[in-house]
Scaffold this motif. Structure first.
Motif, PDB file in Angstrom:
ATOM      1  N   PHE A   1      -4.710 -40.920 -13.747  1.00  0.00           N
ATOM      2  CA  PHE A   1      -5.842 -41.826 -13.575  1.00  0.00           C
ATOM      3  C   PHE A   1      -6.023 -42.237 -12.114  1.00  0.00           C
ATOM      4  N   GLY A   2      -7.305 -42.388 -11.701  1.00  0.00           N
ATOM      5  CA  GLY A   2      -7.621 -42.875 -10.362  1.00  0.00           C
ATOM      6  C   GLY A   2      -9.121 -43.108 -10.258  1.00  0.00           C
ATOM      7  N   ALA A   3      -9.589 -43.416  -9.042  1.00  0.00           N
ATOM      8  CA  ALA A   3     -10.997 -43.769  -8.831  1.00  0.00           C
ATOM      9  C   ALA A   3     -11.945 -42.638  -9.255  1.00  0.00           C
ATOM     10  N   GLU A   4     -11.564 -41.414  -8.948  1.00  0.00           N
ATOM     11  CA  GLU A   4     -12.434 -40.278  -9.239  1.00  0.00           C
ATOM     12  C   GLU A   4     -12.636 -40.135 -10.753  1.00  0.00           C
ATOM     13  N   MET A   5     -11.536 -40.249 -11.488  1.00  0.00           N
ATOM     14  CA  MET A   5     -11.612 -40.120 -12.934  1.00  0.00           C
ATOM     15  C   MET A   5     -12.406 -41.286 -13.539  1.00  0.00           C
ATOM     16  N   ALA A   6     -12.193 -42.502 -13.001  1.00  0.00           N
ATOM     17  CA  ALA A   6     -12.904 -43.687 -13.512  1.00  0.00           C
ATOM     18  C   ALA A   6     -14.410 -43.527 -13.318  1.00  0.00           C
ATOM     19  N   THR A   7     -14.818 -43.027 -12.150  1.00  0.00           N
ATOM     20  CA  THR A   7     -16.239 -42.833 -11.863  1.00  0.00           C
ATOM     21  C   THR A   7     -16.852 -41.863 -12.880  1.00  0.00           C
ATOM     22  N   ARG A   8     -16.110 -40.815 -13.156  1.00  0.00           N
ATOM     23  CA  ARG A   8     -16.578 -39.819 -14.124  1.00  0.00           C
ATOM     24  C   ARG A   8     -16.693 -40.449 -15.522  1.00  0.00           C
ATOM     25  N   MET A   9     -15.709 -41.251 -15.901  1.00  0.00           N
ATOM     26  CA  MET A   9     -15.740 -41.875 -17.233  1.00  0.00           C
ATOM     27  C   MET A   9     -16.944 -42.812 -17.359  1.00  0.00           C
ATOM     28  N   VAL A  10     -17.223 -43.595 -16.306  1.00  0.00           N
ATOM     29  CA  VAL A  10     -18.360 -44.525 -16.354  1.00  0.00           C
ATOM     30  C   VAL A  10     -19.658 -43.745 -16.483  1.00  0.00           C
ATOM     31  N   SER A  11     -19.771 -42.622 -15.755  1.00  0.00           N
ATOM     32  CA  SER A  11     -21.008 -41.830 -15.817  1.00  0.00           C
ATOM     33  C   SER A  11     -21.191 -41.212 -17.198  1.00  0.00           C
ATOM     34  N   GLU A  12     -20.094 -41.087 -17.949  1.00  0.00           N
ATOM     35  CA  GLU A  12     -20.195 -40.564 -19.319  1.00  0.00           C
ATOM     36  C   GLU A  12     -20.370 -41.686 -20.345  1.00  0.00           C
ATOM     37  N   GLY A  13     -20.595 -42.918 -19.855  1.00  0.00           N
ATOM     38  CA  GLY A  13     -20.791 -44.048 -20.761  1.00  0.00           C
ATOM     39  C   GLY A  13     -19.512 -44.576 -21.358  1.00  0.00           C
ATOM     40  N   ARG A  14     -18.403 -44.378 -20.653  1.00  0.00           N
ATOM     41  CA  ARG A  14     -17.121 -44.833 -21.185  1.00  0.00           C
ATOM     42  C   ARG A  14     -16.521 -45.966 -20.359  1.00  0.00           C
ATOM     43  N   ALA A  15     -17.339 -46.940 -19.946  1.00  0.00           N
ATOM     44  CA  ALA A  15     -16.793 -48.122 -19.274  1.00  0.00           C
ATOM     45  C   ALA A  15     -16.012 -48.929 -20.302  1.00  0.00           C
ATOM     46  N   ALA A  16     -15.000 -49.683 -19.834  1.00  0.00           N
ATOM     47  CA  ALA A  16     -14.059 -50.306 -20.767  1.00  0.00           C
ATOM     48  C   ALA A  16     -14.228 -51.816 -20.861  1.00  0.00           C
ATOM     49  N   ASP A  17     -14.084 -52.334 -22.093  1.00  0.00           N
ATOM     50  CA  ASP A  17     -14.000 -53.779 -22.304  1.00  0.00           C
ATOM     51  C   ASP A  17     -12.584 -54.259 -22.046  1.00  0.00           C
TER      52      ASP A  17
END
Ligand SMILES: [Zn+2]
Length: 431
Positions: free
Chosen positions: A164-180
């Motif tokens: 996990f890191g910034a690059e992966m997080a950015t990709r997850m958010v762009s796929e609609g997977r931001a976290a609660d």
């Protein structure tokens, strides 16, 4: 440069250019403890490897005088350690219980539901995320070790096999997977690029999302002389003071903190975005004040640790030498990672310990890294009837002493090495 102490002198002989702090980049000028050279603590050897060369790395811990991060250089590549992992969290029933209680707390406290997403970083075999299934809350694991990720998928926990890191997080958010809710249990110490990891958390959180991180508290490590919990796989050791600085660098703040008994004393910190509406608990101020009172913002608090560890080493060796001179037999109990730091640092080999025992069948027939103590099933103690049993997982001392009092009819004495050498009777009153 002026020589102020033996620590400064020691550093001069090792490196002219101090390494930068992993968190804030300041030069690392202060050594907290030098545990000598040892192999990675989880590399238990098969019999055919005992007669071969073994790689030893320095186990030298520095402290940053700006952010107070206690840290080891990245001597061992995380990709070597964490892509095939022998530790399945679900083997530990107490840890699975801990995870279930956490899930129940989180669902109630953060009002999670079917629209929420819970992401766990270093989700191992799904031991924690599985507990959100009864609430029908979507989950996603991130786990770099493919073999344990496979076990998670098998129990219905979707898992991405990645670091996990910034690059992966950015990709997850762009796929609609931001976290609660983002969960990171016992992962922070093992992250080589801390800033990239925490930047990733800040990116992945929804505006009112919360991240919780659990890690051993460096305050307990210092206060309770837990030098054996230091090993190559753990690059960083944290106080709340450090965590607050780390959070601030990434637009986050600590809104709550809890002290847990796990791993000799851990913290669970709750992080939210700077702009979040969430209140900050009084516990944060209370613990911060206590850390300041304990001197966790002073170099001397850390550098004094080295001599304490050396004293424990001398005490333990004096005891073992005297016991062997009297013709006593000594066995170990347990083969945890921290046992290997202790054995290697003190130089305790088969000249002192005939063997050690462990419950994990993976370790049976193998040898401890460095000191090459044979590891046997627990029953081997009953057959050997040693005079002394050295407990390596001292955090389980009460459990082990109780178990031996019931079953060891010859009345062996128990040796507990940490926080200081203590000899306990398995018959009658302990002293
Ligand atoms: Zn720093």
């Amino acid at each position: 440069m002026t020589i102020h102490s033996v620590h400064d002198l020691h550093e001069d002989t090792i490196s002219v250019d101090p390494a930068p702090c992993r968190l804030c980049g300041s030069p690392l000028n202060h050594m907290m403890i030098d545990l000598g050279m040892s192999p990675p603590c989880e590399s238990f050897l098969l019999p055919e490897l005992v007669d071969s060369a073994e790689t030893f790395y320095p186990l030298r811990v520095m402290v940053c005088d700006q952010c107070w991060l206690v840290q080891l250089r990245e001597y061992v590549d995380p990709r070597e350690i964490f892509t095939e992992y022998a530790y399945f969290s679900s083997y530990s029933t107490s840890w699975v219980d801990h995870a279930r209680r956490y899930a129940e707390m989180a669902v109630a406290r953060f009002g999670l539901g079917g629209e929420s997403l819970v992401v766990e970083l270093a989700s191992n075999d799904g031991y924690l995320l599985q507990h959100f299934a009864p609430f029908n809350i979507p989950v996603l694991g991130v786990e770099p070790a493919a073999n344990v990720a496979e076990a998670a998928e098998a129990r219905g926990v979707p898992t991405l096999v990645e670091f996990f890191g910034a690059e992966m997080a950015t990709r997850m958010v762009s796929e609609g997977r931001a976290a609660d809710l983002i969960v990171g249990n016992n992962v922070l110490a093992q992250v080589p690029d801390l800033n990239d990891f925490v930047a990733g958390i800040a990116i992945l959180l929804k505006p009112e999302g919360v991240a919780t991180l659990e890690f051993p508290h460096v305050g307990r490590l210092l206060a309770e002389n837990q030098f054996d919990t230091i090993y190559h796989e753990h690059y960083s050791y944290f106080s709340l003071l450090t965590i607050e600085k780390m959070a601030a660098r990434h637009g986050l703040r600590v809104i709550d903190v809890e002290e847990l008994p796990t791993h000799g004393g851990s913290l669970r910190v709750f992080l939210a975005r700077d702009g979040s509406d969430r209140d900050t608990s009084d516990a944060v101020t209370a613990l911060r004040d206590r850390e300041l009172a304990e001197g966790l913002d002073r170099v001397e608090t850390y550098t004094a640790f080295d001599e304490r560890a050396r004293r424990t080493k001398r005490e333990l060796l004096s005891f073992l030498i005297a016991a062997k001179d009297e013709g006593k037999t000594i066995c170990g109990y347990g083969a945890p990672g921290k046992g290997n730091t202790l054995l290697n640092y003190c130089g305790i080999g088969r000249d002192f310990l005939d063997f050690t025992v462990d419950r994990n069948p993976y370790k049976h027939g193998r040898y401890t890294p460095g000191m090459h103590i044979p590891i046997r099933p627990v029953d081997a103690i009953m057959a050997a009837r040693p005079d002394y049993i050295l407990i390596l997982p001292w955090n389980l001392r009460d459990e082990i002493v109780a178990q031996l009092s019931r079953t060891a009819d010859w009345g062996p004495k128990i040796v507990v090495p940490i926080p200081h050498v203590e000899i306990l009777e398995t018959r009658g009153d302990s002293k």
